[in-house]
Design a protein around this motif. Structure first.
Motif, PDB file in Angstrom:
ATOM      1  N   ARG A 201      -8.437 -12.886  -2.315  1.00  0.00           N
ATOM      2  CA  ARG A 201      -7.309 -12.186  -2.917  1.00  0.00           C
ATOM      3  C   ARG A 201      -5.947 -12.735  -2.511  1.00  0.00           C
ATOM      4  O   ARG A 201      -4.949 -12.482  -3.181  1.00  0.00           O
ATOM      5  N   ASP A 202      -5.874 -13.461  -1.396  1.00  0.00           N
ATOM      6  CA  ASP A 202      -4.609 -14.042  -0.958  1.00  0.00           C
ATOM      7  C   ASP A 202      -4.915 -15.123   0.070  1.00  0.00           C
ATOM      8  O   ASP A 202      -6.072 -15.254   0.506  1.00  0.00           O
ATOM      9  N   PRO A 203      -3.915 -15.930   0.466  1.00  0.00           N
ATOM     10  CA  PRO A 203      -4.190 -17.012   1.414  1.00  0.00           C
ATOM     11  C   PRO A 203      -4.803 -16.566   2.736  1.00  0.00           C
ATOM     12  O   PRO A 203      -5.530 -17.335   3.368  1.00  0.00           O
ATOM     13  N   ALA A 204      -4.536 -15.342   3.162  1.00  0.00           N
ATOM     14  CA  ALA A 204      -5.089 -14.865   4.428  1.00  0.00           C
ATOM     15  C   ALA A 204      -6.547 -14.440   4.307  1.00  0.00           C
ATOM     16  O   ALA A 204      -7.214 -14.224   5.319  1.00  0.00           O
TER      17      ALA A 204
ATOM     18  N   ASN B  26       0.839 -25.520   5.568  1.00  0.00           N
ATOM     19  CA  ASN B  26       1.293 -24.292   6.248  1.00  0.00           C
ATOM     20  C   ASN B  26       0.592 -23.053   5.713  1.00  0.00           C
ATOM     21  O   ASN B  26       1.221 -22.014   5.479  1.00  0.00           O
ATOM     22  N   MET B  27      -0.718 -23.178   5.520  1.00  0.00           N
ATOM     23  CA  MET B  27      -1.528 -22.076   5.026  1.00  0.00           C
ATOM     24  C   MET B  27      -2.501 -21.615   6.106  1.00  0.00           C
ATOM     25  O   MET B  27      -2.897 -22.411   6.960  1.00  0.00           O
ATOM     26  N   PRO B  28      -2.906 -20.346   6.079  1.00  0.00           N
ATOM     27  CA  PRO B  28      -3.975 -19.914   6.990  1.00  0.00           C
ATOM     28  C   PRO B  28      -5.254 -20.679   6.694  1.00  0.00           C
ATOM     29  O   PRO B  28      -5.512 -21.065   5.552  1.00  0.00           O
ATOM     30  N   ALA B  29      -6.047 -20.903   7.724  1.00  0.00           N
ATOM     31  CA  ALA B  29      -7.310 -21.628   7.536  1.00  0.00           C
ATOM     32  C   ALA B  29      -8.263 -20.776   6.693  1.00  0.00           C
ATOM     33  O   ALA B  29      -8.548 -19.629   7.040  1.00  0.00           O
ATOM     34  N   PRO B  30      -8.770 -21.302   5.583  1.00  0.00           N
ATOM     35  CA  PRO B  30      -9.723 -20.536   4.772  1.00  0.00           C
ATOM     36  C   PRO B  30     -11.129 -20.642   5.357  1.00  0.00           C
ATOM     37  O   PRO B  30     -11.418 -21.514   6.190  1.00  0.00           O
ATOM     38  N   LYS B  31     -12.009 -19.756   4.925  1.00  0.00           N
ATOM     39  CA  LYS B  31     -13.427 -19.922   5.223  1.00  0.00           C
ATOM     40  C   LYS B  31     -13.957 -21.042   4.333  1.00  0.00           C
ATOM     41  O   LYS B  31     -13.494 -21.224   3.203  1.00  0.00           O
TER      42      LYS B  31
ATOM     43  N   LYS C  50      -2.856 -21.166  -2.484  1.00  0.00           N
ATOM     44  CA  LYS C  50      -1.445 -21.094  -2.099  1.00  0.00           C
ATOM     45  C   LYS C  50      -0.609 -20.371  -3.141  1.00  0.00           C
ATOM     46  O   LYS C  50       0.288 -19.585  -2.811  1.00  0.00           O
ATOM     47  N   HIS C  51      -0.896 -20.618  -4.404  1.00  0.00           N
ATOM     48  CA  HIS C  51      -0.106 -20.018  -5.483  1.00  0.00           C
ATOM     49  C   HIS C  51      -0.698 -18.708  -5.991  1.00  0.00           C
ATOM     50  O   HIS C  51      -0.270 -18.209  -7.028  1.00  0.00           O
ATOM     51  N   ARG C  52      -1.690 -18.179  -5.270  1.00  0.00           N
ATOM     52  CA  ARG C  52      -2.277 -16.875  -5.605  1.00  0.00           C
ATOM     53  C   ARG C  52      -2.732 -16.809  -7.061  1.00  0.00           C
ATOM     54  O   ARG C  52      -2.493 -15.824  -7.767  1.00  0.00           O
ATOM     55  N   ASP C  53      -3.401 -17.853  -7.495  1.00  0.00           N
ATOM     56  CA  ASP C  53      -3.885 -17.873  -8.873  1.00  0.00           C
ATOM     57  C   ASP C  53      -4.936 -16.803  -9.121  1.00  0.00           C
ATOM     58  O   ASP C  53      -5.096 -16.345 -10.262  1.00  0.00           O
TER      59      ASP C  53
END
Length: 309
Positions: A107-110, A86-91, A141-144
């Protein structure tokens, strides 16, 4: 939960270290200036890190229409794993580098990107590649990247306080010099301690990404196998020249790309591979994970490392 608590505790320790060094220098004013300067530099890096790092490694963006079947499969698997989580599609990017490795940035999942080297895509089988990319998506996902930016900000501020002490001398709240011992603490011990805390946080996030990635892909054994293969290749003397020129980016990769690293000690950015593999294999023994593994993508033939044709 255990690793999240550990990360929070280490961040609190680094913050306390920063406050203590600031007090030794002479009060809130110098501490505030150092913090603002460090935060400004690191926030710039945070907003632009993906562009900087991808450019540094000459990564090429790819999509599902790529002419090479292996790349198309890689892209489709990344997108499918992201959708499953359930994450936005990354590049998605490919790095023209024979050393097998991968990293995530953004910087974030988006606003995320994942990248794999040609060596990784050429050496691992499909299940192992999925395990590696699920690990990278877990970091997203966990914004590491945010966690590491915060630690970098505080560590940078501690370093600046140490520089202030070197230039102006340490002072207590009443303006008295802190003496030789205080100067040594500020100039040498404090920055070193901050760096050690940074490394400890980085290692903790790797364990957490292993766990989350294995659950996401439903195949802990595949990720364990991938880590062993990547680590063995790195130990074989096949260096990543770009990483050697930019050692500050080493913590981003799934396996440390630099020469001479391999133990789970205070000065390593990654846990020892043997420890990670042991945890993953133990995780694979759980009934729920075993059921998920049976529904995972079937293995394709193993590949050998080397240049792509």
């Amino acid at each position: 939960m255990k690793n999240h608590l550990r990360t929070f505790t280490l961040l609190a320790a680094m913050t306390a270290l920063f406050l203590g060094v600031g007090y030794l220098i002479g009060g809130a004013t110098g501490m505030l200036i150092a913090f603002v300067l460090a935060a400004g530099m690191n926030m710039f890096s945070y907003w632009n890190a993906d562009k900087i790092v991808l450019s540094m490694y000459r990564a090429t963006e790819v999509d599902a229409s790529h002419p090479e079947p292996l790349v198309r499969t890689y892209v489709n698997d990344v997108l499918e794993l992201a959708a499953r989580a359930n994450m936005p599609a990354p590049k998605v990017y490919v790095i023209d580098q024979d050393q097998p490795n991968a990293f995530a940035t953004g910087r974030d999942p988006a606003h995320a990107a994942v990248a794999a080297t040609r060596g990784l895509l050429g050496m691992l089988d499909r299940r192992e590649i999925r395990g590696v990319m699920a690990h990278e998506l877990a970091h997203v996902k966990h914004r590491d990247t945010l966690t590491m930016t915060i630690t970098a900000t505080i560590a940078g501020a501690i370093g600046m306080l140490a520089n202030f002490a070197f230039l102006f001398g340490g002072r207590d709240e009443e303006g008295r010099p802190t003496g030789i011992l205080g100067m040594l603490v500020m100039m040498i011990v404090a920055p070193m301690a901050a760096a050690l805390v940074q490394m400890a946080i980085s290692r903790g996030r790797e364990y957490e990404a292993d766990r989350e990635g294995a659950e996401m892909a439903g195949d802990p054994q595949a990720l364990a196998s991938a880590l062993q293969k990547i680590d063995a290749y790195a130990r074989g003397g096949y260096f990543n020249a770009d990483a050697e020129r930019n050692p500050a980016t080493a913590h981003m990769f799934i396996i440390n790309p630099l020469a001479g690293s391999g133990t789970d000690n205070l000065f390593s950015t990654h846990p020892a591979t043997e420890n990670r593999v042991r945890a993953l294999l133990k995780m694979g023994e759980r009934p729920a994970v075993s059921r998920a593994r049976r529904s995972a993508v079937p293995l394709t033939g193993s590949r050998r490392p080397g240049p792509w044709s």
